[in-house]
Write a protein that holds these residues in place. Structure first.
Motif, PDB file in Angstrom:
ATOM      1  N   LYS A   1     108.377  76.574-146.768  1.00  0.00           N
ATOM      2  CA  LYS A   1     109.054  77.113-147.766  1.00  0.00           C
ATOM      3  C   LYS A   1     108.260  77.135-149.176  1.00  0.00           C
ATOM      4  O   LYS A   1     108.328  77.738-149.954  1.00  0.00           O
TER       5      LYS A   1
ATOM      6  N   VAL B   1     121.563  63.626-152.959  1.00  0.00           N
ATOM      7  CA  VAL B   1     120.603  64.811-153.185  1.00  0.00           C
ATOM      8  C   VAL B   1     120.032  64.772-151.679  1.00  0.00           C
ATOM      9  O   VAL B   1     119.554  64.115-151.049  1.00  0.00           O
ATOM     10  N   ASN B   2     120.256  66.376-151.174  1.00  0.00           N
ATOM     11  CA  ASN B   2     119.682  66.644-149.778  1.00  0.00           C
ATOM     12  C   ASN B   2     118.431  67.039-149.557  1.00  0.00           C
ATOM     13  O   ASN B   2     118.276  67.425-148.517  1.00  0.00           O
ATOM     14  N   ASN B   3     117.772  67.376-150.797  1.00  0.00           N
ATOM     15  CA  ASN B   3     116.509  68.038-150.833  1.00  0.00           C
ATOM     16  C   ASN B   3     115.667  67.604-151.809  1.00  0.00           C
ATOM     17  O   ASN B   3     116.141  67.647-152.974  1.00  0.00           O
TER      18      ASN B   3
ATOM     19  N   GLU C   1     113.666  69.273-153.030  1.00  0.00           N
ATOM     20  CA  GLU C   1     113.294  70.076-154.204  1.00  0.00           C
ATOM     21  C   GLU C   1     114.272  70.371-155.279  1.00  0.00           C
ATOM     22  O   GLU C   1     113.981  70.763-156.468  1.00  0.00           O
ATOM     23  N   VAL C   2     115.564  69.816-154.908  1.00  0.00           N
ATOM     24  CA  VAL C   2     116.526  70.164-156.035  1.00  0.00           C
ATOM     25  C   VAL C   2     116.783  68.623-156.514  1.00  0.00           C
ATOM     26  O   VAL C   2     117.554  68.405-157.447  1.00  0.00           O
TER      27      VAL C   2
ATOM     28  N   ILE D   1     116.468  68.197-160.485  1.00  0.00           N
ATOM     29  CA  ILE D   1     117.691  68.849-161.649  1.00  0.00           C
ATOM     30  C   ILE D   1     118.116  67.545-162.066  1.00  0.00           C
ATOM     31  O   ILE D   1     118.620  67.508-163.552  1.00  0.00           O
TER      32      ILE D   1
ATOM     33  N   ASN E   1     110.928  80.037-163.662  1.00  0.00           N
ATOM     34  CA  ASN E   1     112.453  79.818-163.392  1.00  0.00           C
ATOM     35  C   ASN E   1     112.358  78.503-162.638  1.00  0.00           C
ATOM     36  O   ASN E   1     111.587  77.747-162.531  1.00  0.00           O
ATOM     37  N   THR E   2     113.882  78.242-162.361  1.00  0.00           N
ATOM     38  CA  THR E   2     114.216  76.852-162.042  1.00  0.00           C
ATOM     39  C   THR E   2     113.336  76.583-160.619  1.00  0.00           C
ATOM     40  O   THR E   2     112.810  75.705-160.452  1.00  0.00           O
ATOM     41  N   SER E   3     113.244  77.623-159.788  1.00  0.00           N
ATOM     42  CA  SER E   3     112.649  77.611-158.433  1.00  0.00           C
ATOM     43  C   SER E   3     111.173  77.060-158.504  1.00  0.00           C
ATOM     44  O   SER E   3     110.521  75.977-157.952  1.00  0.00           O
TER      45      SER E   3
ATOM     46  N   MET F   1     110.853  73.497-159.833  1.00  0.00           N
ATOM     47  CA  MET F   1     111.174  72.585-158.999  1.00  0.00           C
ATOM     48  C   MET F   1     110.063  72.185-157.717  1.00  0.00           C
ATOM     49  O   MET F   1     109.917  71.480-157.302  1.00  0.00           O
TER      50      MET F   1
END
Lengths: 226, 343
Positions: free
Chosen positions: B46, B122-124, B126-127, B130, B170-172, B175
């Motif tokens: 991804k 936190v499960n990933n 990528e996040v 934050i 953007n956020t995506s 991250m």
């Protein structure tokens, strides 16, 4: 010149809307009255409620005809009373007599990392410290709140067992109106809350599960009037 | 008239097509899994790591622009030379000297982590980012503000275009860039690793060998080789700090069985990652070994079953264990210029 503009506009529309040419309209209500933010609602027992946020996710939208699945939409939709454009969902033109959807976000999506659009954490529907989406958010003030400032905040979410909060709704569709209007009357939800016990639920857990289980009952579609 | 306009549109279209084709694709970097190591948990499909994305993430990691008052960066609490943790700080401080409640974790071999934070909330990967950006005791900022600042900066839009094909930030994309950097922080070249790979001339001393045997008998079920963690949660019986009142994993799962459980950390580069434990209560590695050896209250009701028998090491055993733990130091990681402040 005009013809060209028309062609460009048409192409643009095809590009933007694809095959969507029908719509679902979510209509939030409180005790049968249109739900408006910051309006004071007084009930028969003279309790009062004022709502400042009503926002939730719908996902896994499925369309059925005579019990058979015709179409599954994997998109997640953020429904937000504050943004009227977010109360509509475009759907393909097809025959169906039942729709089903989830209130909230499934566990696969909850662990999928960073996501865009409706699922962007910037939308205020994401917990960073306990990764996961808030499925349903309702905030406001009420005479029933035990908080000093009479506020209440319900942020319902959580995908980990045994405290999963996602809910499924099945609605028979006996109407051919367009848009199809789905009523979301939060009255039943509000009435299910024991304000004396808690005017706030902001974390996943048993309280979130209990309150979430009421949510499917607030959705309904009225049959054709004629 | 019509022909002119058509021609005009044709030209615009062609220019677009040409500029699209000369826009070079980011240079992808293959993530190398060290030999005999398990498969990474992180889903690279991804967010494939590219040189441009990695460098952007590195720049963001070291840039205080992310914090509300532009005073601290990720690197303020995650310093490379100390295994990307905050050396000498029991708990870290964010902007305006605001103190957190936990010891800043190391950023080592994150590609194999399934959860993040001491409580695993936190499960990933990528996040993860934050959290420090929004936490009041850390950067106390908002995602909207970070996106705004990066979007109006002179340098960032072009870097995002190089990495992700668009100047829109953007956020995506923020991250994902940070992740491309942090997921690349792989430490696999300690003396321990060199011995495992049977590199020429590298052998454990007798003391280190004795330490390894002790480690495998008493520590390795939780601090599992080669990552030196099994990624689970456990209670090591530390008495709760009444000021911090941290119940660990329970605050995430709301399940009584998880009370006082914390994430089992990797021990790689442990020589430099002091102070130790989730609240940084032990300043020296010696203190940690003493605690596990004879300091645990074996009657503690939350204590993990692996720890309910005192280890009671003698002085020599403690020194042996320490010697082995020092073989987990990877200087080529701690001083890798590729991970350091971008000049």
């Amino acid at each position: 010149m005009k013809i060209l503009l028309l062609i460009v506009t048409l192409l643009f529309q095809v590009f933007i809307f694809g095959q969507e040419n029908s719509r679902l309209q979510l209509t939030p209500l409180f005790n049968g009255l249109p739900l408006e933010l910051d309006k004071n609602y007084i009930l028969d027992d003279s309790s009062w409620y004022k709502f400042s946020t009503c926002r939730f996710y719908l996902s896994n939208l499925s369309f059925f005809k005579e019990g058979k699945l015709k179409e599954l939409d994997n998109e997640a939709y953020l429904i937000d009373l504050e943004e009227p454009t977010r109360l509509f969902i475009g759907i393909k033109n097809m025959q169906f007599d039942q729709i089903s959807f989830s209130i909230g976000i499934d566990s696969t999506t909850n662990v999928a990392g960073i996501l865009d659009g409706a699922l962007d954490p910037i939308n205020g529907m994401y917990w960073a410290w306990n990764s996961g989406y808030i499925n349903f958010k309702l905030e406001g003030t009420s005479s029933q709140s035990t908080e000093k400032n009479k506020s209440f905040e319900f942020h319902l979410g959580g995908y980990l067992a045994p405290y999963q909060t996602i809910q499924t709704v099945n609605l028979p569709i006996q109407t051919n109106s367009d848009p199809i209007i789905i009523h979301v009357d939060i009255y039943a939800f509000i009435r299910s809350i024991d304000f004396k016990k808690s005017s706030n639920v902001m974390i996943p857990g048993l309280n979130a599960v209990k309150l979430s289980s009421v949510l499917p009952s607030i959705f309904s579609v009225l049959p054709n009037e004629n | 008239m019509k022909i002119n306009i058509l021609f005009f549109f044709f030209c615009i279209f062609s220019i677009g097509l040409i500029s699209f084709s000369i826009q070079s694709d980011p240079e992808l970097i293959e993530f190398v899994v060290p030999k005999k190591w398990p498969k990474p948990v992180y889903n690279f499909a991804k967010n494939p790591v590219s040189e441009e994305g990695f460098q952007l993430g590195r720049k963001l990691f070291y840039d205080p622009i992310l914090s509300r008052d532009s005073t601290i960066s990720c690197a303020s609490c995650h310093l490379q030379y100390t295994g990307f943790t905050h050396v000498d700080h029991a708990v870290s401080h964010g902007i305006e000297g605001r103190k957190g409640t936990r010891n800043s974790p190391v950023l080592i071999n994150l590609a194999w982590n399934s959860t993040f934070h001491w409580d695993g909330g936190v499960n990933n990967l990528e996040v993860q980012g934050i959290n420090p950006i929004k936490h009041p005791a850390e950067m106390d900022n908002t995602l909207e503000e970070v996106i705004h600042r990066l979007s109006i900066s002179e340098t960032y839009p072009a870097l995002f275009k190089k990495a992700f094909g668009s100047t829109e930030i953007n956020t995506s994309t923020i991250m994902k860039a940070l992740t491309q950097y942090t997921v690349s922080l792989v430490s696999s070249n300690s003396k321990y690793d060199q011995v495992q790979r049977k590199e020429k001339g590298i052998v454990f001393t007798d003391q280190e060998k004795r330490g390894l045997i002790l480690f495998q008998a008493h520590c390795a079920s939780c601090h599992k080789e080669p990552l030196f963690t099994n990624s689970f949660f456990a209670s090591n019986g530390l008495k709760i700090d009444s000021l911090l009142n941290d119940v660990g994993r329970y605050s995430i799962t709301q399940q009584p069985k998880d009370s006082m459980q914390f994430k089992i950390p990797t021990l790689r580069n442990i020589e430099f990652t002091f102070p130790y434990m989730h609240d940084g209560r032990f300043r020296k590695l010696k203190d940690v070994i003493n605690y596990y050896s004879e300091g645990i209250n074996t009657k503690d009701r939350h204590l993990s079953s692996q720890l309910n028998k005192s280890m009671n090491f003698n002085e020599m055993q403690k020194k042996d264990l320490l010697a082995f733990l020092y073989t987990l130091t990877d200087k080529s990681f701690l001083y890798n210029k590729r991970f350091s402040f971008p000049k």
